[in-house]
Design a protein around this motif. Structure first.
Motif, mmCIF file in Angstrom:
data_model
loop_
_atom_site.group_PDB
_atom_site.id
_atom_site.type_symbol
_atom_site.label_atom_id
_atom_site.label_comp_id
_atom_site.label_asym_id
_atom_site.label_seq_id
_atom_site.Cartn_x
_atom_site.Cartn_y
_atom_site.Cartn_z
ATOM 1 N N ARG A 1 21.897 47.185 27.676
ATOM 2 C CA ARG A 1 20.627 47.259 27.738
ATOM 3 C C ARG A 1 20.008 47.832 26.555
ATOM 4 N NH1 ARG A 1 18.049 45.556 31.817
ATOM 5 N NH2 ARG A 1 16.319 47.327 31.518
ATOM 6 N N TRP B 1 16.469 46.868 35.328
ATOM 7 C CA TRP B 1 16.454 48.285 35.600
ATOM 8 C C TRP B 1 17.013 48.693 37.066
ATOM 9 C CZ3 TRP B 1 14.001 50.050 39.932
ATOM 10 C CH2 TRP B 1 12.988 49.296 40.352
ATOM 11 N N THR C 1 20.849 48.078 36.824
ATOM 12 C CA THR C 1 21.409 49.432 36.325
ATOM 13 C C THR C 1 21.530 50.506 37.284
ATOM 14 O OG1 THR C 1 20.844 48.538 34.227
ATOM 15 C CG2 THR C 1 21.167 50.849 34.403
ATOM 16 N N THR C 2 20.289 50.846 38.106
ATOM 17 C CA THR C 2 20.024 51.765 38.943
ATOM 18 C C THR C 2 21.443 51.590 40.027
ATOM 19 O OG1 THR C 2 17.982 51.981 38.492
ATOM 20 C CG2 THR C 2 18.804 53.050 40.772
ATOM 21 N N THR D 1 15.523 42.068 27.571
ATOM 22 C CA THR D 1 16.642 42.917 27.186
ATOM 23 C C THR D 1 17.213 42.681 25.702
ATOM 24 O OG1 THR D 1 17.978 41.115 28.140
ATOM 25 C CG2 THR D 1 17.757 42.981 29.518
ATOM 26 N N PHE E 1 15.871 48.524 26.787
ATOM 27 C CA PHE E 1 16.254 49.494 27.748
ATOM 28 C C PHE E 1 15.127 50.608 28.140
ATOM 29 C CE2 PHE E 1 18.076 53.792 28.844
ATOM 30 C CZ PHE E 1 18.435 53.438 30.120
ATOM 31 N N GLU F 1 13.128 50.488 31.657
ATOM 32 C CA GLU F 1 13.153 51.769 32.430
ATOM 33 C C GLU F 1 11.721 52.399 32.691
ATOM 34 O OE1 GLU F 1 15.619 52.380 34.136
ATOM 35 O OE2 GLU F 1 16.930 50.960 33.110
#
Length: 455
Positions: free
Chosen positions: A45, A128, A131-132, A445, A451, A455
């Protein structure tokens, strides 16, 4: 001899050892592998370089397979508390029960809820969110390790309780959770997991490299594995030394068995090899470094080291602890040599030499060997106690007939051998096939700053 083998307590111990030996292999991978996946994902990212998504896509399969086997083997292991060791929960269930419940409520649920998003949400949720989910799953594996280590550490160094009518009752949960050995055991275990995952990543990547898969993703994963191992192994050696000093304080008889030391005294050698003879209460064929044990354990060449003869009838079986400790240390030294040598070569040359790649393949499962050896030192070294000073192992075993325990033990061993062979074969099959497909997240991305924007 046959009477000893068919002793229900010995059989129950062997069965539980077989279960936990198989089970621990997989959390040892997933605890650190989850954070490795977070790193791969964040690199992707942050840079937009698809090689990191390729690395993530390959290793998330390994994580999923390892996680599944860890869950299944953990369930069968928990059954044995009731079938083989009812005295454990009867005596200390007021402490052990809540700690196991905390692990399920805080860690297992976290993993279960977000694992599906991590495995199948590449194109279904924003970047996001995926990723979380990966971060939360990684955090769940670490939290699970925390609670299990808390319980195990408390069994070695029990505090914060009182005994009423023969039953343990908690009086101080803070003391129970942060018992004297917990920080050392937790650090040692997390570092062991990091090294296990590092050598697995380096080893399978080197295997792909030797099969002429020279993609940027393979080289990046190989460098990551070697670099992570090179960073962690000296920290693990330091943590192991601190853990040893803590064990000397709280379980001196275990340290005496680790060192093969029979008589308390100063200026004790570090035994590189010996053959402990417990019947004669002496060692045969000793090869040692003068003053070594005293220097390591007391940081003084004249330091006094406890001897096993001070704990007759209250110390663990010596030979298993003695040899397991040397296997653990020996593998650790090999890890240091291979990882530092490999890191230096990759730093200078950029790509692995064929012999380095072969060495990394040979070290693929070295983390397993070291972890199991260390676990045997810890658990066998606690004998004859199940909970040190509180509950003897022989007092917790069930009345299940020896023949029944032996039958189920054979069944467990056959199933576990088949599953382990299938697991290893699947890993190398995945390595031969490589990462199939290149999943791409939704959302912006490509740009290195995506990133931050997402975010």
């Amino acid at each position: 001899m046959n009477a000893t083998i068919m002793d229900p307590t010995i059989l129950a111990r062997i069965q539980f050892a077989a279960n936990i030996s198989f089970h621990i292999l997989f959390p040892t991978i997933t605890i650190a592998m989850g954070w490795a996946l977070v790193f791969f994902k964040l690199r992707y990212r942050a840079t937009g370089d698809l090689k990191w998504m390729d690395v993530y896509h390959f290793w998330v399969k390994v994580f999923a397979l390892s996680f599944a086997l860890g869950v299944v083997s953990g369930i069968t292991m928990s059954f044995q508390f009731g079938t083989n060791w009812p005295g454990f929960m009867e005596k200390v269930g007021n402490v052990a029960g809540p700690l196991l419940a905390y692990e399920v409520m805080t860690a297992f649920f976290l993993e279960a809820v977000f694992l599906g998003i991590m495995l199948f949400g590449f194109r279904k949720v924003p970047g996001w969110a995926h990723t979380t989910a990966t971060v939360l799953v990684a955090g769940g594996t670490t939290l699970s390790a925390f609670w299990i280590i808390v319980l195990n550490s408390w069994m070695h160094t029990p505090v914060g309780f009182e005994i009423r009518n023969g039953v343990v009752h908690a009086t101080d949960w803070f003391a129970i959770i942060f018992n004297p050995s917990m920080p050392y055991r937790l650090a040692h275990m997390l570092l062991a997991s990091g090294l296990t995952a590092a050598f697995l990543i380096a080893g399978l990547s080197a295997y792909r490299w030797l099969r002429n898969d020279r993609s940027p993703a393979v080289l990046s994963a190989l460098r990551f594995g070697v670099g992570l191992a090179a960073i962690l192994i000296p920290i693990q050696i330091f943590a192991g030394d601190m853990h040893g000093l803590n064990t000397l304080k709280h379980q001196p008889q275990k340290v005496a068995a680790m060192e093969g030391n029979w008589e308390t005294g100063p200026a004790k050698p570090l035994l590189l090899f010996a053959w402990p003879d417990e019947k004669a209460r002496e060692n045969r064929f000793e090869i040692g470094v003068p003053y070594g044990a005293s220097l390591i354990l007391k940081h003084d060449p004249q330091g006094v080291i406890p001897g096993l003869n001070d704990y007759q009838g209250k110390h663990p079986p010596v030979a298993p602890v003695f040899f397991a400790f040397r296997i653990m240390v020996g593998v650790g030294m090999l890890m240091l040599l291979v990882s530092w040598g490999g890191a230096f070569w990759l730093w200078r040359r950029g790509e692995p030499h064929p012999w380095l790649a072969r060495g990394l393949v040979a070290m693929t499962f070295s983390g397993w060997v070291a972890t199991l050896a260390g676990w045997y030192v810890t658990e066998i070294g606690r004998q004859p106690w199940l909970v040190s000073g509180v509950l003897r192992t022989a007092d917790a075993v069930s009345a299940v007939p020896a023949a029944m325990v032996a039958t189920t033990l054979v069944g467990y061993l056959l199933v576990y051998a088949a599953l382990l062979a299938a697991y290893i074969a699947t890993l190398f099959l995945l390595a031969r096939k490589g990462a199939a497909g290149k999943p791409v997240e939704t959302g912006p991305t490509p740009h290195p700053n995506a990133f931050v924007a997402a975010e």
